[in-house]
Design an enzyme around this catalytic site. Sequence first.
Site, PDB file in Angstrom:
ATOM      1  N   ASN A  22       0.842  -1.209   0.000  1.00  0.00           N
ATOM      2  CA  ASN A  22       0.000   0.000   0.000  1.00  0.00           C
ATOM      3  C   ASN A  22       0.872   1.252   0.000  1.00  0.00           C
ATOM      4  OD1 ASN A  22      -3.065  -0.483   0.238  1.00  0.00           O
ATOM      5  ND2 ASN A  22      -2.166  -2.059   1.518  1.00  0.00           N
ATOM      6  N   LEU A 102      -2.944   2.359  17.928  1.00  0.00           N
ATOM      7  CA  LEU A 102      -2.371   3.655  18.309  1.00  0.00           C
ATOM      8  C   LEU A 102      -2.828   4.046  19.712  1.00  0.00           C
ATOM      9  CD1 LEU A 102      -2.778   5.741  15.021  1.00  0.00           C
ATOM     10  CD2 LEU A 102      -0.730   4.563  15.872  1.00  0.00           C
ATOM     11  N   HIS A 118      -8.469  -0.846   5.385  1.00  0.00           N
ATOM     12  CA  HIS A 118      -8.822  -2.159   5.937  1.00  0.00           C
ATOM     13  C   HIS A 118      -9.300  -3.037   4.779  1.00  0.00           C
ATOM     14  CE1 HIS A 118     -10.047  -5.133   8.875  1.00  0.00           C
ATOM     15  NE2 HIS A 118     -11.170  -5.268   8.181  1.00  0.00           N
ATOM     16  N   GLN A 187      -7.319  -4.575  -6.811  1.00  0.00           N
ATOM     17  CA  GLN A 187      -8.514  -3.925  -7.360  1.00  0.00           C
ATOM     18  C   GLN A 187      -9.124  -2.891  -6.413  1.00  0.00           C
ATOM     19  OE1 GLN A 187     -11.392  -6.757  -8.802  1.00  0.00           O
ATOM     20  NE2 GLN A 187      -9.890  -7.880 -10.039  1.00  0.00           N
TER      21      GLN A 187
HETATM   22  C1  GRF Z   1      -2.545  -6.557   3.888  1.00  0.00           C
HETATM   23  O1  GRF Z   1      -3.300  -7.594   4.496  1.00  0.00           O
HETATM   24  C2  GRF Z   1      -3.475  -5.491   3.444  1.00  0.00           C
HETATM   25  O2  GRF Z   1      -4.697  -6.043   3.010  1.00  0.00           O
HETATM   26  C3  GRF Z   1      -3.688  -4.696   4.693  1.00  0.00           C
HETATM   27  O3  GRF Z   1      -2.440  -4.762   5.405  1.00  0.00           O
HETATM   28  C4  GRF Z   1      -1.714  -5.920   4.955  1.00  0.00           C
HETATM   29  C5  GRF Z   1      -0.328  -5.582   4.500  1.00  0.00           C
HETATM   30  O4  GRF Z   1      -0.385  -4.644   3.495  1.00  0.00           O
HETATM   31  N1  GRF Z   1      -4.035  -3.326   4.394  1.00  0.00           N
HETATM   32  P1  GRF Z   1       0.969  -3.972   2.903  1.00  0.00           P
HETATM   33  O5  GRF Z   1       1.390  -4.837   1.743  1.00  0.00           O
HETATM   34  O6  GRF Z   1       2.012  -3.960   4.015  1.00  0.00           O
HETATM   35  O7  GRF Z   1       0.557  -2.609   2.472  1.00  0.00           O
END
Ligand code: GRF
Length: 215
Positions: A22, A102, A118, A187
């Site tokens: 992300n 947090l 989420h 997606q």
């Molecule tokens: C993944 O399960 C994602 O769905 C959730 O956090 C986990 C790790 O995401 N948001 P990332 O690859 O570290 O961003």
Amino acid sequence: MLSAEDGKELKVAVMVSGGGTNLQAIIDAVKEGRIHDTKIVRVISNKADAYALKRAEDAGIEATAVTRSEYGSKEAFDKALLEALEEAGPDLVVLAGFLVVLSPGIIRKYRGRIINIHPSLIPSFCGEGYYGLRVHEEALKRGVRVTGATVHFVDEGCDTGPIIMQKAVEVMPGDTPEILQRRVMEQAEWKILPETIDRIARGEIAIGDVSGGES
Ligand code: GRF
């Protein structure tokens, strides 16, 4: 409320715990101009070995690891996290796969300016213990035909703050938790998180303590 109309760049701190896909989606969106008037000023991880830190380094973004084992108590750890954030001075805090709850002190300090991604359509499959693959395992177990991702403001609860954006994703026959997680990331997560940040930077979504509470 801060917006790009003020002629200022939106300063964003991203908090991570794992792979950082992300975070990478945000980095790429800023680079490609899909997120306007924004600068990622810091990446903060609670895991020193999080690949997200490497992604930050490769993108030339200052990154800090604040790990619980370095501190004698949860309070000292929470204080260090708050200090790392204050040192970065963000307008917006983005939790991108960040798995630490947090502290009330951080929530108070950044009320209305913390968002989280989420991997489900809240209020389904969220709350205590619902993170990572477990979210998708439960969705498949329940037999939902549609799942997705949610970006929401962070409050003192777990996945309980006001919803900002959601995007639905179809569950396909034969999906495993891993396949479904990947589809939800590709997606939904990697689209609505950058889009939310861009809308905040452009002043379309208001941030800041609208409750008039302690700043
Ligand atoms: C993944 O399960 C994602 O769905 C959730 O956090 C986990 C790790 O995401 N948001 P990332 O690859 O570290 O961003």
